[in-house]
Design a protein around this motif. Sequence first.
Motif, PDB file in Angstrom:
ATOM      1  N   PHE A  36       0.807  -1.217   0.000  1.00  0.00           N
ATOM      2  CA  PHE A  36       0.000   0.000   0.000  1.00  0.00           C
ATOM      3  C   PHE A  36       0.843   1.270   0.000  1.00  0.00           C
ATOM      4  CE2 PHE A  36      -3.522  -2.422   2.368  1.00  0.00           C
ATOM      5  CZ  PHE A  36      -4.111  -2.789   1.173  1.00  0.00           C
ATOM      6  N   ARG A  37       2.153   1.152   0.038  1.00  0.00           N
ATOM      7  CA  ARG A  37       3.003   2.342   0.116  1.00  0.00           C
ATOM      8  C   ARG A  37       2.996   3.101  -1.207  1.00  0.00           C
ATOM      9  NH1 ARG A  37       8.429  -0.319   2.074  1.00  0.00           N
ATOM     10  NH2 ARG A  37       7.697  -1.839   0.571  1.00  0.00           N
ATOM     11  N   ASP A  38       3.320   4.392  -1.147  1.00  0.00           N
ATOM     12  CA  ASP A  38       3.433   5.202  -2.354  1.00  0.00           C
ATOM     13  C   ASP A  38       4.584   4.696  -3.206  1.00  0.00           C
ATOM     14  OD1 ASP A  38       1.315   6.861  -1.704  1.00  0.00           O
ATOM     15  OD2 ASP A  38       2.597   8.217  -0.558  1.00  0.00           O
ATOM     16  N   TYR A  39       4.526   4.987  -4.493  1.00  0.00           N
ATOM     17  CA  TYR A  39       5.552   4.502  -5.403  1.00  0.00           C
ATOM     18  C   TYR A  39       6.944   5.019  -5.047  1.00  0.00           C
ATOM     19  CZ  TYR A  39       1.637   3.038  -8.315  1.00  0.00           C
ATOM     20  OH  TYR A  39       0.514   2.437  -8.771  1.00  0.00           O
ATOM     21  N   PHE A  48      10.753 -10.480  -2.744  1.00  0.00           N
ATOM     22  CA  PHE A  48       9.499 -11.087  -3.156  1.00  0.00           C
ATOM     23  C   PHE A  48       8.783 -10.150  -4.115  1.00  0.00           C
ATOM     24  CE2 PHE A  48       9.186  -8.907   0.861  1.00  0.00           C
ATOM     25  CZ  PHE A  48       8.211  -7.962   0.598  1.00  0.00           C
ATOM     26  N   GLN A  49       7.865 -10.702  -4.871  1.00  0.00           N
ATOM     27  CA  GLN A  49       7.058  -9.915  -5.796  1.00  0.00           C
ATOM     28  C   GLN A  49       5.832  -9.413  -5.064  1.00  0.00           C
ATOM     29  OE1 GLN A  49       7.765  -9.048  -8.905  1.00  0.00           O
ATOM     30  NE2 GLN A  49       9.724 -10.117  -8.802  1.00  0.00           N
ATOM     31  N   ALA A  50       5.538  -8.151  -5.230  1.00  0.00           N
ATOM     32  CA  ALA A  50       4.373  -7.559  -4.581  1.00  0.00           C
ATOM     33  C   ALA A  50       3.554  -6.797  -5.609  1.00  0.00           C
ATOM     34  CB  ALA A  50       4.803  -6.620  -3.462  1.00  0.00           C
ATOM     35  N   ILE A  51       2.254  -6.783  -5.393  1.00  0.00           N
ATOM     36  CA  ILE A  51       1.363  -5.954  -6.190  1.00  0.00           C
ATOM     37  C   ILE A  51       1.316  -4.604  -5.488  1.00  0.00           C
ATOM     38  CG2 ILE A  51      -0.987  -5.651  -7.011  1.00  0.00           C
ATOM     39  CD1 ILE A  51      -1.255  -8.701  -6.923  1.00  0.00           C
ATOM     40  N   VAL A  52       1.743  -3.564  -6.167  1.00  0.00           N
ATOM     41  CA  VAL A  52       1.812  -2.238  -5.567  1.00  0.00           C
ATOM     42  C   VAL A  52       0.552  -1.463  -5.942  1.00  0.00           C
ATOM     43  CG1 VAL A  52       3.107  -0.095  -5.403  1.00  0.00           C
ATOM     44  CG2 VAL A  52       4.308  -2.265  -5.696  1.00  0.00           C
ATOM     45  N   ILE A  53      -0.267  -1.185  -4.945  1.00  0.00           N
ATOM     46  CA  ILE A  53      -1.473  -0.380  -5.116  1.00  0.00           C
ATOM     47  C   ILE A  53      -1.525   0.597  -3.949  1.00  0.00           C
ATOM     48  CG2 ILE A  53      -3.974  -0.357  -5.352  1.00  0.00           C
ATOM     49  CD1 ILE A  53      -3.854  -3.258  -6.236  1.00  0.00           C
ATOM     50  N   PRO A  54      -1.103   1.856  -4.158  1.00  0.00           N
ATOM     51  CA  PRO A  54      -1.213   2.839  -3.075  1.00  0.00           C
ATOM     52  C   PRO A  54      -2.672   3.031  -2.662  1.00  0.00           C
ATOM     53  CG  PRO A  54       0.257   3.616  -4.791  1.00  0.00           C
ATOM     54  CD  PRO A  54      -0.412   2.391  -5.318  1.00  0.00           C
ATOM     55  N   PRO A  56      -4.693   5.560  -2.283  1.00  0.00           N
ATOM     56  CA  PRO A  56      -5.627   6.341  -3.104  1.00  0.00           C
ATOM     57  C   PRO A  56      -6.127   5.607  -4.355  1.00  0.00           C
ATOM     58  CG  PRO A  56      -3.767   7.693  -2.469  1.00  0.00           C
ATOM     59  CD  PRO A  56      -3.456   6.286  -2.048  1.00  0.00           C
ATOM     60  N   TYR A  57      -5.378   4.609  -4.821  1.00  0.00           N
ATOM     61  CA  TYR A  57      -5.762   3.862  -6.018  1.00  0.00           C
ATOM     62  C   TYR A  57      -6.449   2.535  -5.702  1.00  0.00           C
ATOM     63  CZ  TYR A  57      -2.560   7.132  -8.200  1.00  0.00           C
ATOM     64  OH  TYR A  57      -1.927   8.267  -8.616  1.00  0.00           O
ATOM     65  N   LEU A  58      -6.600   2.205  -4.446  1.00  0.00           N
ATOM     66  CA  LEU A  58      -7.123   0.895  -4.059  1.00  0.00           C
ATOM     67  C   LEU A  58      -8.543   0.666  -4.551  1.00  0.00           C
ATOM     68  CD1 LEU A  58      -6.471  -1.702  -2.550  1.00  0.00           C
ATOM     69  CD2 LEU A  58      -7.307  -0.626  -0.474  1.00  0.00           C
ATOM     70  N   LYS A  59      -9.389   1.646  -4.442  1.00  0.00           N
ATOM     71  CA  LYS A  59     -10.783   1.499  -4.866  1.00  0.00           C
ATOM     72  C   LYS A  59     -10.880   1.234  -6.368  1.00  0.00           C
ATOM     73  CE  LYS A  59     -15.235   3.749  -4.235  1.00  0.00           C
ATOM     74  NZ  LYS A  59     -15.910   4.939  -3.703  1.00  0.00           N
ATOM     75  N   ARG A  60      -9.971   1.793  -7.124  1.00  0.00           N
ATOM     76  CA  ARG A  60      -9.999   1.653  -8.571  1.00  0.00           C
ATOM     77  C   ARG A  60      -9.367   0.346  -9.054  1.00  0.00           C
ATOM     78  NH1 ARG A  60      -6.996   6.343 -11.383  1.00  0.00           N
ATOM     79  NH2 ARG A  60      -7.969   7.339  -9.596  1.00  0.00           N
ATOM     80  N   PHE A  61      -8.357  -0.162  -8.330  1.00  0.00           N
ATOM     81  CA  PHE A  61      -7.584  -1.292  -8.836  1.00  0.00           C
ATOM     82  C   PHE A  61      -7.620  -2.537  -7.960  1.00  0.00           C
ATOM     83  CE2 PHE A  61      -5.394   2.404 -10.753  1.00  0.00           C
ATOM     84  CZ  PHE A  61      -5.589   2.070 -12.090  1.00  0.00           C
ATOM     85  N   TYR A  62      -8.521  -2.629  -6.980  1.00  0.00           N
ATOM     86  CA  TYR A  62      -8.529  -3.802  -6.102  1.00  0.00           C
ATOM     87  C   TYR A  62      -8.903  -5.080  -6.845  1.00  0.00           C
ATOM     88  CZ  TYR A  62     -13.616  -3.991  -5.738  1.00  0.00           C
ATOM     89  OH  TYR A  62     -14.943  -4.120  -6.016  1.00  0.00           O
ATOM     90  N   HIS A  63      -9.602  -4.955  -7.970  1.00  0.00           N
ATOM     91  CA  HIS A  63      -9.996  -6.145  -8.734  1.00  0.00           C
ATOM     92  C   HIS A  63      -8.806  -6.833  -9.397  1.00  0.00           C
ATOM     93  CE1 HIS A  63     -10.021  -2.851 -11.656  1.00  0.00           C
ATOM     94  NE2 HIS A  63      -9.693  -3.766 -12.540  1.00  0.00           N
ATOM     95  N   TYR A  71      -1.315 -10.774   2.028  1.00  0.00           N
ATOM     96  CA  TYR A  71      -0.392 -10.243   3.009  1.00  0.00           C
ATOM     97  C   TYR A  71      -0.159  -8.778   2.653  1.00  0.00           C
ATOM     98  CZ  TYR A  71       3.738  -9.525   5.778  1.00  0.00           C
ATOM     99  OH  TYR A  71       4.633  -9.029   6.683  1.00  0.00           O
ATOM    100  N   VAL A  72      -0.266  -7.874   3.603  1.00  0.00           N
ATOM    101  CA  VAL A  72      -0.258  -6.434   3.353  1.00  0.00           C
ATOM    102  C   VAL A  72       1.030  -5.805   3.883  1.00  0.00           C
ATOM    103  CG1 VAL A  72      -1.388  -4.276   4.016  1.00  0.00           C
ATOM    104  CG2 VAL A  72      -2.757  -6.237   3.349  1.00  0.00           C
ATOM    105  N   ILE A  73       1.595  -4.892   3.100  1.00  0.00           N
ATOM    106  CA  ILE A  73       2.704  -4.058   3.539  1.00  0.00           C
ATOM    107  C   ILE A  73       2.236  -2.610   3.449  1.00  0.00           C
ATOM    108  CG2 ILE A  73       5.066  -3.317   3.100  1.00  0.00           C
ATOM    109  CD1 ILE A  73       5.533  -6.030   1.785  1.00  0.00           C
TER     110      ILE A  73
END
Length: 113
Positions: A36-39, A48-54, A56-63, A71-73
Amino acid sequence: MILGYFYYKSYMAIKSVPCIDVNRSQLDDHHVVVDFRDYNNLSENQAFQAIVIPIPYLKRFYHEIPRKHVYVIASNKLEKNIGIRFLQKHGFQVTGYSLAECACHNNTRDMVM
């Protein structure tokens, strides 16, 4: 009452999700890491590989997050609480988290896989 609701959603801890140090845990194919951290705050030396979604963008890209154990960072407790509550509301099973500002020394539990 409305202010109390927003305070609860933002600042009250989520008791059902443990703090786990991702560097000591072994994540398998049944887990996906969501950052969830900013870019500009990301570490380039992640093992490890992580899906980066800050947040503010979570609502748009959670799908785009696979329907696996998540697991959340996050960079702070506010991001963690908002992000985990959002994911749980949309049917994701969050199994653990870690914060960039602490290493979870006191609250670390081993992940059961």
